[in-house]
Every structure is written in structure tokens, then in C-alpha cells.
Write an enzyme that holds these catalytic residues in place. Structure first.
Site, PDB file in Angstrom:
ATOM      1  CG  HIS A  48      -3.197  -3.631   3.569  1.00  0.00           C
ATOM      2  ND1 HIS A  48      -1.952  -3.416   4.126  1.00  0.00           N
ATOM      3  CD2 HIS A  48      -3.649  -2.413   3.160  1.00  0.00           C
ATOM      4  CE1 HIS A  48      -1.664  -2.122   4.063  1.00  0.00           C
ATOM      5  NE2 HIS A  48      -2.673  -1.505   3.480  1.00  0.00           N
TER       6      HIS A  48
ATOM      7  CB  CYS B  83      -0.968  -0.040   1.171  1.00  0.00           C
ATOM      8  SG  CYS B  83      -2.407   1.039   0.945  1.00  0.00           S
TER       9      CYS B  83
END
Length: 485
Positions: free
Chosen positions: A427, A330
Site C-alpha cells: 500500500h 492487497c
């Protein structure tokens, strides 16, 4: 008829979240329909709810403990700090904007209706709603307009159990002192107290327990010994993440100032063959690391500047020259590219900055915020990977042609030509056992860990722990049907 009780603490990090998770599992095993609820949470470690939208990671764990789907009603107000004085405000799972702390304090009472709305919906489908407070009710300067502790308890008509942390010392003063500063209206909501994180023979605290009871007039619902396996549960707060010594393979993680969604580290920490080293500010990245993992960030451009200020960029380049592996997730993925542009100022100030240049990609901070559960496939071996996205912006460039994940037929992520440097927006990927085993095999680690089964076992062990050391029958009898004031 639904009942509810609220667990408040004498301070932050006294173990409220873990206690609520354990209580949720214990009462669920007794046949009750249990729902967790936290009116206001402050955390950058968010989860994507199955209903869509964001909630605090702790409420996701508590929902799992209660064996029910996650829902944004479990945490209607989520604050995600972006700077020392401001935070992104999430209402019912959706981004409502960014607000300075001073402005939020003035306006937070307006969000009480949103919290009560969610609480009422949970009460419609539960036998017991376990409410978790935030921080401490003893912070009298925050009492006006409070929606996180006594402000919510009084309006919703929910009784309170006050929890102190003996591990940090002064637990008698914590509990008795809290009673001393609360006003009469707030004191009426408290039905009992508990002492958490005791190390040693709990009978040695019998006199202390009785002293608190005699001074406050509240019954003790338990003195809970230290729970050794708490570290195996997903951490909510950055204060909870720690280095974990396991095997010879070392994963180094720079502790960014606005580190977010660091649950990626939990499955790695649980691996016997892996040591996870959290590197704080002022310390160099270890030269013997096999993998440097750049975690998510709530403020990518700000944390990139912080990364460079620690000299970690120099350490990272040396790690790459030695043939080390790098993974960015991310915000960490965005940092690894050539540039990060923020034309609309969604990450802070408008402008463009140079990235670390280890991946041939560029990121633009724009567009709708992605908050989505995902099922992916790992390339080239085809392992199933489950995870989630919580991010702003999009990334593109030549290294995306070597994407190592696939979501709904589209490529996801990027990799360097030699494959040693990788990044992705996804994630939670290491919770997937087959993928984690394949990834770690490239670092020389053999993995046989069933991570999710391990979390379930810890939740059951935690429930056993609370059954033994808390009077759960008393606690349940103290719960009552909410009575709106």
C-alpha cells in the site's frame, strides 16, 4: 506541566479529525510539543505506526501535523469492521481477535485501562495532548462502559470542546440538544463549543452563535468556515472518499463494502491529469476507464462476492478485452488471482473460492498478519518506493515471476504476460513521486506533482485557517492537566 483537551462532536463526520490535525499543526508552530490521541477508533483505513503496529489513518495524519513520529499509543483501540455485526479488535497496534458488536459493548470497559496506559505515556512527553472523541456523546444508549467520549474524559479528567457541523443543518439543536441529554457529571467536563463547516459570511451566524452560548452557558471558541482543501488530506472514513475530476486519464475504483486502506487513492486524486471515479453499488464500471483499481479489503472473500453481485466482474472482463489496465492492491490483488483459500477461516468462513482469474496466482489466507513499513524498488527502472503492508495470507504462482516491485532483494507482486494487469500487497506506493510519474506515464499522463510537499502545505494552510477563525488562546486556556478520577 502537560495539558490536555478533548474535541468531541455532536455526531460522526462533523470534522473532528481535520480540526485536531489543524490544531496540532497550529500549536506545534507555537512551540508546543503536541501529541494526538484517540482512545477508540473505528476505521478500516489504518496506518502502520513507526513504532510498529496499526493505528487509525487520522491519528497518523495528526502526528504528522504535530511533527512527531507515529506511535500506537496515539490510538490504542482500533476497531476494523469485517461484517455488519463484527469487527477485528486491535489493541496497542496488535490484533487481539474478532468480536461481535454486542460482545464488544459488554466488554469494552475492560479496554479502558489500555487506553489510559497509552494516554499516560503520551502525557510524559508532551506539553499538550489533543484528544479526539468518536461519534457523539449524545448517544446515551452507549454511555455505559464508554471509552471513546465522556467515559474517557471523565475518568482521565480531560475537559471537552463540543463541535457541531452547520453544513448538515440544525447545528443549534445539535449542540443544545447534546447538552439536554447529558447527565450532570458529563456536563461538568464541557468547557466550550465550536461550529464547523460554515459556508458564506460567518457574521451571518452571530445571532445563532450567541443563542447557543446563552442557552448552554458555554463560550464559543470559533465558527470555522468550510475548508476547501480538506479533500487533499488523506481520508479516514469511507464516507469521506469521493470522485475527483481532474484530467483525461480516468481511474475507476469499485467501492467495495469492506474497502480498506484507500489512502492509495489520495495521490492519484491530487494529480491534475487524472480523474478518479469512485463507483458505488448499482452502477457499472465506466467503459472509458484507462485503469481499474481494485482497492484493499477488510474481508477479501466477502468483497469478492459483493464485486460479482454488482456485475463488476463482467465489466472488468470487458475492460481487459478493450486493452485497459488493472491494478489490484492487497485484497484487490488477492481477488485478481485464480483461487483464494481460507483453511482456517481467518477471513470469515473456512473454504476456497474462485478468484477473478486475471492473474495466474493463488492465495492462501494463513500465517501471521503482516503489519510493516516497507521500502521497495520498482522494476525495471529502479525508482524508490515507500509503502506499507497490512494483510493476512500469501500469494504465489507463475505471474509472480514477473514481479514489478522488489523489497529487500525479494520480488513482490505479480503481472500478466502483457503487463497490463498487476497486483501487489504494498500500500501507499503512489505517494512516491518518481514511481507515480513512471506508472502514470504508461497511461499517457505527465506528472510533476510533489505529493508529500502538497500535504504539508495543506496542513499549514489549515493551521492558518484555524488561527483566523478560532480563538486558540481561549482554547489553550481551557485545556488543563489531566486529573485521574
Amino acid at each position: 506541566m502537560v495539558r490536555s483537551i478533548m474535541i468531541q462532536g455532536t455526531g460522526s463526520n462533523v470534522g473532528k479529525s481535520v480540526l485536531v490535525a489543524g490544531l496540532a499543526r497550529a500549536f506545534t508552530r507555537r512551540g508546543l510539543r503536541v501529541a494526538p490521541f484517540k482512545p477508540q477508533n473505528m476505521s478500516n483505513n489504518a496506518a502502520v505506526a513507526e513504532s510498529g503496529g496499526e493505528i487509525g489513518r487520522a491519528q497518523a495524519l495528526q502526528a504528522r501535523a504535530a511533527k512527531r513520529p507515529t506511535h500506537t499509543d496515539m490510538n490504542p483501540i482500533l476497531l476494523k469492521p469485517e461484517t455488519d455485526t463484527g469487527a477485528q479488535v486491535i489493541v496497542h497496534g496488535q490484533r487481539a481477535g474478532t468480536m461481535r458488536a454486542a460482545d464488544y459493548r459488554k466488554d469494552k470497559s475492560k479496554l479502558l485501562s489500555a487506553a489510559l496506559e497509552s494516554f499516560d505515556r503520551l502525557c510524559e512527553d508532551a506539553d499538550l495532548v489533543l484528544v479526539e472523541g468518536a461519534g457523539s456523546p449524545a448517544e446515551t444508549n452507549l454511555r455505559k462502559g464508554d471509552i471513546a467520549n465522556m467515559g474517557f474524559a471523565c475518568v482521565a479528567g480531560v475537559p471537552v470542546i463540543l463541535v457541531g457541523d452547520i453544513h448538515r443543518g440544525g447545528v443549534i439543536a445539535q449542540i443544545v440538544g447534546t447538552q439536554a441529554v447529558l447527565d450532570a457529571g458529563d456536563l461538568k467536563t464541557i468547557r466550550g463549543f465550536a461550529v464547523n463547516r460554515f459556508k458564506g459570511d460567518v457574521t451571518l451566524f452571530d445571532d445563532g452563535r450567541d443563542d447557543i452560548a446563552s442557552r448552554t452557558g458555554w463560550p464559543c471558541v470559533g465558527v470555522v468556515p468550510w475548508f476547501d482543501d480538506a479533500w487533499k488530506l488523506p481520508a479516514e472514513d469511507m464516507m469521506d472518499i469521493r470522485s475527483h475530476t481532474g484530467g483525461a486519464c480516468k481511474v475507476a475504483v469499485p467501492q467495495l463494502a469492506r474497502m480498506a486502506n484507500f489512502d492509495d487513492l489520495d495521490p492519484l486524486s491530487a494529480e491534475p491529469g487524472v480523474s478518479v471515479e469512485i463507483v458505488p453499488a448499482g452502477r457499472a464500471l465506466p467503459g472509458d476507464a484507462d485503469l481499474v483499481l481494485l482497492p484493499g479489503s477488510k474481508s477479501t472473500i466477502g468483497d469478492l462476492a459483493y464485486f460479482r453481485a454488482q456485475g463488476w466482474d463482467v465489466d472488468l472482463y470487458a475492460h481487459v478485452r478493450r486493452g485497459g489496465h488493472v491494478l489490484g492492491l492487497c485484497g484487490g490483488y488477492q481477488m485478481l488471482g485464480k483461487t483464494i483459500s481460507d483453511p482456517e477461516g481467518v477471513d470469515g468462513r473456512q473454504g476456497s473460492v474462485a478468484g477473478l482469474g486475471l492473474l495466474n496466482v493463488d492465495t492462501t489466507m494463513a500465517g501471521q498478519k503482516q503489519v510493516t513499513l516497507r521500502n521497495a524498488v520498482a522494476r525495471p527502472d529502479g525508482q524508490a518506493v515507500s509503502g506499507y503492508e497490512i494483510h493476512m495470507g500469501h500469494t504465489e504462482g507463475p505471474d509472480c515471476n514477473r514481479a514489478w516491485l522488489e523489497i529487500d532483494g525479494r520480488p513482490e507482486g505479480a503481472a500478466s504476460p502483457n503487463g497490463r494487469i498487476r497486483g501487489s500487497y504494498l500500500h501507499g506506493i503512489f505517494s512516491s513521486d518518481a514511481f507515480r510519474a513512471s506508472f502514470l506515464a504508461q497511461l499517457g499522463v505527465t506528472s510533476e506533482l510533489a505529493y508529500e510537499d502538497g500535504v504539508e502545505q495543506v496542513l499549514d494552510t489549515l493551521a492558518d485557517h484555524l488561527e483566523q477563525h478560532m480563538d486558540l488562546d481561549l482554547l489553550l486556556s481551557l485545556a488543563q492537566t489531566p486529573r485521574r478520577q
